[in-house]
Design an enzyme around this catalytic site. Structure first.
Site, short mmCIF file in Angstrom:
data_model
loop_
_atom_site.label_atom_id
_atom_site.label_comp_id
_atom_site.label_asym_id
_atom_site.label_seq_id
_atom_site.Cartn_x
_atom_site.Cartn_y
_atom_site.Cartn_z
N GLU A 363 -1.10 -3.55 10.23
CA GLU A 363 -0.25 -4.75 9.00
C GLU A 363 -0.60 -5.05 7.76
OE1 GLU A 363 1.50 -7.29 11.51
OE2 GLU A 363 0.95 -6.47 13.59
N1 CAA Z 1 9.64 -9.93 1.66
C1 CAA Z 1 10.84 -9.81 1.18
N2 CAA Z 1 10.96 -8.63 0.23
C2 CAA Z 1 9.88 -8.14 -0.32
C3 CAA Z 1 8.71 -8.36 0.17
C4 CAA Z 1 8.72 -9.76 1.27
N3 CAA Z 1 7.92 -10.49 1.79
N4 CAA Z 1 7.98 -8.33 -0.37
C5 CAA Z 1 8.32 -7.17 -1.20
N5 CAA Z 1 10.08 -7.29 -1.19
C6 CAA Z 1 10.90 -6.50 -1.12
C7 CAA Z 1 10.90 -6.54 -3.14
O1 CAA Z 1 11.47 -8.26 -3.84
C8 CAA Z 1 11.59 -5.56 -3.79
O2 CAA Z 1 12.56 -5.18 -4.07
P1 CAA Z 1 14.18 -4.60 -4.70
O3 CAA Z 1 13.22 -3.18 -5.25
O4 CAA Z 1 15.25 -5.42 -4.59
O5 CAA Z 1 13.83 -5.63 -6.65
C9 CAA Z 1 10.32 -4.46 -3.09
O6 CAA Z 1 11.01 -5.10 -1.41
C10 CAA Z 1 10.30 -3.19 -2.44
O7 CAA Z 1 9.03 -4.26 -3.10
P2 CAA Z 1 7.47 -3.72 -4.13
O8 CAA Z 1 8.41 -3.41 -5.63
O9 CAA Z 1 6.76 -5.04 -4.28
O10 CAA Z 1 6.91 -2.48 -3.16
P3 CAA Z 1 5.21 -1.15 -3.60
O11 CAA Z 1 5.30 -0.37 -2.78
O12 CAA Z 1 4.46 -2.26 -5.10
O13 CAA Z 1 4.54 -1.87 -2.88
C11 CAA Z 1 3.73 -3.41 -0.83
C12 CAA Z 1 4.56 -3.46 -1.98
C13 CAA Z 1 3.19 -5.34 -0.60
C14 CAA Z 1 2.08 -2.75 -1.24
C15 CAA Z 1 4.18 -2.65 0.50
O14 CAA Z 1 4.13 -1.79 0.52
C16 CAA Z 1 3.24 -3.23 1.89
O15 CAA Z 1 3.42 -4.17 1.87
N6 CAA Z 1 2.09 -2.09 2.66
C17 CAA Z 1 1.72 -2.08 3.67
C18 CAA Z 1 2.80 -1.74 5.07
C19 CAA Z 1 2.03 -2.30 6.25
O16 CAA Z 1 1.52 -3.87 5.67
N7 CAA Z 1 1.94 -1.52 7.19
C20 CAA Z 1 1.60 -1.68 8.26
C21 CAA Z 1 2.33 -1.48 9.04
S1 CAA Z 1 2.72 -2.39 10.80
C22 CAA Z 1 1.32 -2.12 11.40
O17 CAA Z 1 0.30 -2.09 11.70
C23 CAA Z 1 1.43 -2.66 12.94
C24 CAA Z 1 0.74 -1.97 13.96
O18 CAA Z 1 1.12 -1.20 14.99
C25 CAA Z 1 -0.07 -3.11 14.54
#
Ligand code: CAA
Length: 378
Positions: A363
């Site tokens: 996550e």
């Molecule tokens: N809420 C709403 N929108 C959001 C947001 C949030 N919290 N975070 C980012 N966004 C939006 C941004 O505003 C942006 O929108 P626009 O293009 O319209 O401006 C868009 O999303 C892209 O955001 P970023 O440019 O920040 O994207 P990025 O490529 O730089 O990535 C990141 C950001 C935080 C690294 C994200 O990719 C991330 O959270 N990665 C990790 C994913 C993750 O947690 N995976 C876990 C899998 S689930 C799991 O583990 C389940 C399980 O089985 C236990």
């Protein structure tokens, strides 16, 4: 801010503590050793209303708040983080997203049985080449009449086998990058879905983790959640809440290891006295206690903000990063305090240390949380 819990919150915490200390503890070592899925315990979670605990009673949920969820997650994770992750994924990643963004027909069909604990859900975002870099989704969802056709592979999916309902992110318009991603409710028994082998994990060994392969899986259009292209925003918003669940899981792992370390230090004698009287041990315990208290405050603050309908994404990233990292530190010290006994399975702390490691990875890794936190500064 009021640091008192309500009667209801305390009742929920005590019910979770009872379940953990009287039932989960009995077979946790065996399930860990042999990677056995906790079927009967999941039934008990459902009976006690812990699956779907935050869903509105209108949709057959428990209507409890996020603070109660943190308290319950901590108590269950003290004893068995595998059971806690089954509960967390279904509650926060699956049900929250459907309740918040789904339509009434989707809630009637899928949210109600999920909230009653009749079925479980899984959240399918990660892929072999899209983990932290979640925008790089390669699973495709192509339109075909009244259906989308899904092809691709999802990795590290918790609840992959026990779930009946998947929430799946897939790319429909690659030219639009993350704005082309959609999110669908997919029934696990749909033709074309196949599971990889059960992952032989370091910890959380009784939770069920697989890869999931989609080959020409036809999903009715009415199963898309939200507008076309809403999938990435859906995933990010859902993970904001999911991270509170995993933070409180890490909190439980840390406090469970801490309680065992205090107990052991009060009983074990060396150099003529109980080892808790040696400053080397007492100071370790003091440092562990402060870290756990800080972590608990971060978890509860994130939960409180969510309950107050205030922005909580930053608070949940802080809670997840800090709590997961201190869980690793605290469990490592708990093993150290136990000495050789800490390194064998009967004393539970080595298992808690293995479980803590995963909270720094899934996550959103600790590094991903630092991306989220640092971006809020500029
Ligand atoms: N809420 C709403 N929108 C959001 C947001 C949030 N919290 N975070 C980012 N966004 C939006 C941004 O505003 C942006 O929108 P626009 O293009 O319209 O401006 C868009 O999303 C892209 O955001 P970023 O440019 O920040 O994207 P990025 O490529 O730089 O990535 C990141 C950001 C935080 C690294 C994200 O990719 C991330 O959270 N990665 C990790 C994913 C993750 O947690 N995976 C876990 C899998 S689930 C799991 O583990 C389940 C399980 O089985 C236990």
């Amino acid at each position: 801010m009021d640091f008192n819990f309500t009667e209801e919150q305390l009742m929920i915490r005590d019910a979770a503590r009872d379940l953990a200390q009287r039932e989960l503890i009995l077979d946790v070592l065996e399930r860990d050793e042999h990677s056995i899925f906790p079927e009967k315990h999941v039934k008990r979670l459902a009976e006690l209303g812990f699956l779907g605990m935050m869903v509105d009673p209108k949709w057959d949920g428990g209507g409890m708040d996020t603070v109660s969820y943190v308290l319950a997650m901590e108590e269950i994770s003290k004893v068995d983080a595998s059971v806690a992750v089954i509960m967390s994924v279904s509650n926060s990643l699956v049900m929250w997203g459907i309740e918040e963004f789904g339509n009434d027909a989707q809630k009637e069909k899928y949210l109600k049985p999920l909230a009653k604990g009749e079925i479980l859900g899984a959240f399918l975002l990660s892929e072999p080449e899209a983990g932290s870099d979640a925008t790089s989704q390669r699973t495709t969802a192509k339109e075909d009449g009244d259906f989308y056709v899904l092809n691709g592979t999802k990795n590290w999916i918790s609840n992959a086998n026990c779930a009946s309902v998947y929430v799946v992110m897939a790319q429909t318009h690659p030219e639009k990058k993350h704005k082309g991603i959609n999110v669908f409710i997919v029934e696990k028994n749909s033709p074309g879905i196949a599971l990889g082998p059960h992952e032989n994990k370091m910890g959380m060994r009784s939770s069920d983790t697989h890869s999931v392969m989609f080959t020409d899986v036809r999903v009715p259009k009415e199963n898309r959640i939200g507008e076309d292209g809403f999938g990435f925003t859906f995933a990010m918003k859902t993970l904001d809440g999911g991270r509170i669940g995993i933070a409180s899981q890490a909190l439980g792992i840390a406090s469970g290891a801490f309680e065992l370390a205090v107990k052991y230090a009060k009983e074990r004698k060396a150099f003529g006295t109980e080892i808790i009287h040696h400053q080397a041990i007492a100071f370790k315990l003091a440092e562990m206690a402060v870290k756990i208290e800080n972590a608990r405050n971060l978890c509860l603050k994130a939960a409180w903000l969510k309950d107050q309908h205030k922005p909580y994404g930053l608070a949940s990233a802080m809670a997840k990063q800090y709590t997961a990292d201190i869980a690793m530190e605290v469990t490592t010290e708990a093993v150290q305090i136990h000495g050789g006994y800490g390194y064998v399975k009967e004393y539970h702390v080595e298992r808690l240390m293995r479980e803590a490691k995963l909270t720094q990875i899934y996550e959103g890794t600790s590094e991903v949380q630092k991306i989220v936190i640092s971006r809020s500064l500029f």
